[in-house]
Every structure is written in C-alpha cells, then in structure tokens.
Design a protein around this motif. Sequence first.
Motif, PDB file in Angstrom:
ATOM      1  N   PHE A  55       0.828  -1.212   0.000  1.00 50.55           N
ATOM      2  CA  PHE A  55       0.000   0.000   0.000  1.00 50.55           C
ATOM      3  C   PHE A  55       0.861   1.260   0.000  1.00 50.55           C
ATOM      4  N   SER A  59       1.406   3.557  -3.477  1.00 50.07           N
ATOM      5  CA  SER A  59       0.699   4.842  -3.388  1.00 50.07           C
ATOM      6  C   SER A  59       1.673   6.010  -3.271  1.00 50.07           C
ATOM      7  N   SER A 150      -4.286   1.338  -4.342  1.00 52.91           N
ATOM      8  CA  SER A 150      -3.088   2.131  -4.049  1.00 52.91           C
ATOM      9  C   SER A 150      -2.744   3.058  -5.206  1.00 52.91           C
ATOM     10  N   LEU A 171       2.548   9.241   3.053  1.00 45.62           N
ATOM     11  CA  LEU A 171       2.705   7.980   2.330  1.00 45.62           C
ATOM     12  C   LEU A 171       4.177   7.637   2.148  1.00 45.62           C
ATOM     13  N   SER A 175       6.258   4.441   3.669  1.00 48.36           N
ATOM     14  CA  SER A 175       7.057   3.544   2.831  1.00 48.36           C
ATOM     15  C   SER A 175       8.447   3.337   3.419  1.00 48.36           C
TER      16      SER A 175
END
Length: 409
Positions: A55, A59, A150, A171, A175
């Motif tokens: 995800f 994204s 995503s 985001l 990550s």
Amino acid sequence: MGKKLKAYRFPLILLASIIVGSIIGLIFGEQAGVVKPLGDLFINLLFMIVVPLVFFSISSAVANMDSMKRLGKIMSSMLAVFIITGIIASITMLVAVLLFPVGSGVTIPLETIVDTEVLSLSDQLVNTFTVPDFVNLFSRKHMLALIVFSVLLGIATGLTGEVGKPFARFLESGSEIFMKVIQLVMYYAPIGLGAYFAALIGDFGSELIGDYAQAFILYYPVAFLYFAVGFTLYAFIAGGKKGVVRFWKNILAPAATALGTGSSFATLPINLQAAKQIGVPKDIRETVLPLGATIHMDGSCLSSILKIAFVFGVFNMDFTGIGTFVTAIAISLMAGVVMSGIPGGGFIGEMVIVTLYGLPIQALPMISAIGVVVDPPATMVNATGDTVASMIVARQLEGKDWMEKVNVE
C-alpha cells in the motif's frame, strides 16, 4: 578485498544457515519438524508486512511521481519486459523438454476432481480487481485489488496539488518506515530460514524421488540455469558489468527467501530492499516489484511448458509441430503473466491446458502435482525475475548511465 567480503557477509551467513538447516533435516528426518515454528515465525513476519508495504510503496511512488506521463512510461515498459522475459522462459523450457522428454513410462493413478464452482470470466475479473468492502483490502488474498486502490489513491493525491502534499509526505514516510521494519526482520532471517529448511527437508526429502522424478530432475537444473545465466544476461543488458555485480551482490537473500517460503509475496519486502541497494529508482522499484509479484512469473512459464509436455507424454500424445509449440508458449505466457494475478489463477491455467488440448479431466491432478514438486525453484525464478526486470525498466527510462545517478553504499 575485505570491503567486498563484508558486502557479501550477510548473504553468506544466510546461505550457510540454509545449508546447515538442510543437513539437519536430512539427518533427523521428520524429527527436524520440532524447529518448524521458528521458520513459521519468520514467514509470518514477512506476510504481516506485505499488505501495508504494498500500500505505502505503490501509493507513495505514484503520489510523488513527477507526472502521470512518467507512470505511463513505467507501466508500458514494465509490461513489455514481463512479456518478453516470459516468452524467453517458455522457449527455454520448450527446448529442454524436447531434448529430455518427460512423462514417458510414468504410471499415475487417475483421480476424480471434486466438482468446483466455476465463475464466469466477468465475475472473476470483478473479484480480482475489486473487493466489496474496504476491510477486505487488508488481506493478501486480494493483492491486485489493493494495488488498484493504491494506484488510484496515489493518482488522486498527486492531482490534488498543494493540499495533497502533506498526505503524499505521509505515504512516503510510511514507505520508508516499513522498509526499516524489513531490515529489522531480516536480522532474524538466518534462524528463520535455517529452521524452515530443516523442517522442509525433514518432511519431504524422501518424497522428492518418485513418480515425478523426471519432472523434478529436469525442472530444477533448467530453473537454476535460467536464474544463473538468463538473469546474468538481463542484468548485463540493464547495467553492463556493474549491473551484473550489483545484481549478484544483492539477489541471494531474495532468492533464498523465495526458495524457502515458496511465496513471491513473502519475498517482496526483501526484494524491494535488494532493488534499492542495486540502485533502481524509487518510483520504478516501488511500481514494478509489487506488480511483478502479482503478474510476472517466469518460473510459472517454465513450469507450464513442463506440465504440458508431461501430460502429452503420459497420454502418449504427439508433442511436435509449430502449432503445438506456439499454443504451448501462449498458454504458458497467459499462465505466467496474466492468470498469475487472479486468485486461484494457477488452477485456472491448469484447466486451460486440459481443455485446450482436449485432455480428460483426470489430467488435472497430474498437472497440479507437478506444480507442487517444482514450486520452490519456480518461486525463486518468479521473485528474482521481478528484481532484474526493474533494472531493465530503469535502463529503458533513465538511459544507460542510470546506475551512476544513484549513490549506493
């Protein structure tokens, strides 16, 4: 020299733990199963990370992309690489089964398949790319739906402009955090993989020789040869000698994880880390690798050709002619690139083999059994193929000096 050895220290430790685990499995047999929970713990940790990692990585990569044009270039280049490598893998196994035929003289009891509900193609596509409820996205069983969500979220974030930038930073932060979680989990990898291999060899070591010995004896050398020679060639195309060196310096951990777990998704976290160390740009690796774990399966292309040749041999059918070969390659490509992303896609691919060639339904369990026998090296080729594919995409998009643009420790 010392610096080079230090760079390979962890992969060598990982390899040593697998060898030790395998020896323990051979010596103690089924008793080695006592350490299986230690291996299961490692695999569960990887699966636990996969959903949020996919995800955040996809994204954030899409949200922080310079333009949607860049995304389009990555996707088109990626699909071209996936299809070309899939065809090469299929042809490789086709040559192998023509030189060393399989299935001749093998006696396998015909079993009756339990009736299963067959969904229409439209229903199958709906269930593959979407889920009826948001909470269903939190399951790795719906990975393509998660990827679609995503990508949409990333595009919406990028199109929102200034208002969306704080969310884009969130985001990206997510990550990076999950990449750090991977590093922490990998400290446990030597123990986890060693224990898993000990239990695996202890349980199934004696069963590797049997009715499927021909398939086993052919597939394993071909898969490892394709892995060693084919991927070295791909890495050279992507980055010359430096590409080959960086690929082999970083690929052993993903290869060992895939070989031991039999799951491309379990290998994904380590694959992303390897691609980062190789120098693949962030947006490319975080787009290509999660999608590759779903729809890019060179190992499955290899096994599909083997399955077709095997049932032809069992039923004394003539496995010759350009039409037969082209159909076999098309089926293997469909199974390895298209159907691999559909839940139960492997089974659908096997059904296609049976129906297209007019085989009796009893051929299905035969084909499925081959899938079980060759699964470890097939998964290894599937997973590591994504890494080298991301290198080729980087070469196409960034130019021949792409490796010079990223500082790698």
